[in-house]
Design an enzyme around this catalytic site. Sequence first.
Site, short mmCIF file in Angstrom:
data_model
loop_
_atom_site.label_atom_id
_atom_site.label_comp_id
_atom_site.label_asym_id
_atom_site.label_seq_id
_atom_site.Cartn_x
_atom_site.Cartn_y
_atom_site.Cartn_z
N ARG A 1 -13.15 77.44 52.48
CA ARG A 1 -14.12 76.76 53.34
C ARG A 1 -13.53 75.43 53.83
O ARG A 1 -13.67 75.07 54.99
CB ARG A 1 -15.39 76.51 52.50
N ARG B 1 -16.64 70.21 39.18
CA ARG B 1 -17.96 70.80 39.47
C ARG B 1 -18.17 72.04 38.60
O ARG B 1 -19.28 72.28 38.10
CB ARG B 1 -18.06 71.16 40.96
N ARG C 1 -30.47 71.62 37.74
CA ARG C 1 -29.09 71.78 37.28
C ARG C 1 -28.93 71.33 35.83
O ARG C 1 -27.82 71.40 35.30
CB ARG C 1 -28.17 70.93 38.14
N ARG D 1 -16.00 68.59 53.24
CA ARG D 1 -16.80 67.92 52.20
C ARG D 1 -15.89 67.15 51.24
O ARG D 1 -14.86 67.68 50.81
CB ARG D 1 -17.60 68.97 51.42
N LYS E 1 -25.45 80.11 47.14
CA LYS E 1 -26.87 79.74 47.07
C LYS E 1 -27.40 79.27 48.42
O LYS E 1 -28.48 79.69 48.84
CB LYS E 1 -27.08 78.61 46.03
#
Length: 192
Positions: free
Chosen positions: A126, A149, A87, A138, A13
């Site tokens: 990542r 998540r 969300r 992160r 996204k």
Amino acid sequence: MNIILLGPPGAGKGTQAQHLAQSRDMIQLSTGDMLRAAKDSGSEMGQIVADVMARGDLVTDDIVIGLIRERLQGDKRGGVIFDGFPRTLAQADALDNLLTEQGETLDAVIELRVDDDTLVQRIVGRAEEAKAAGQAVRADDNADSVRQRLMEYYKKTAPLIGYYHAKGKLVPVDGLGGIDAVKADIEAALDR
Ligand code: ADP
């Protein structure tokens, strides 16, 4: 034009929102980026959301709706790309009301479709790349948080697919084809 980019964590996204912001002079509103900025600023709200985000849970609707409301007051240039918002169904209803208040409409909801194995590989990849390059990883890019998540996505966010389908706004796009192929598919869908 106002659009939502909908999809699970790791679907791309953010990448696609940045591209559209440039190609169509739109503004990108990423609630994830706003919440990370609040966390880094050390504000009281930032401290409250930091733990929630690190676990992979959703931040409360009131907080994210407040952030979006504030940002929608300013100049919207060629329109808004909502990235990571809404969300939950409550957030979707709130967005509907905010847009109506401003005389704006929602043009399309791009659903980026990516399977779970690919999502986990992308997020873990990542994090590993960042680590190898000596960059910050992160706090929620670890295996436990990623699982959480995804669970939050299926429980709370995936119902939005049916919601926007019923409103005639949903445009499913295959998110597996590589960044440029996905870009082209989204641009074509928006020009239709
Ligand atoms: P990703 O899409 O990769 O999960 P984001 O940067 O969009 O990453 O979001 C990171 C975290 O920020 C989420 O896991 C959640 O804790 C919080 N968050 C972002 N947007 C919202 C939202 N609209 N509602 C509730 N929590 C949110």
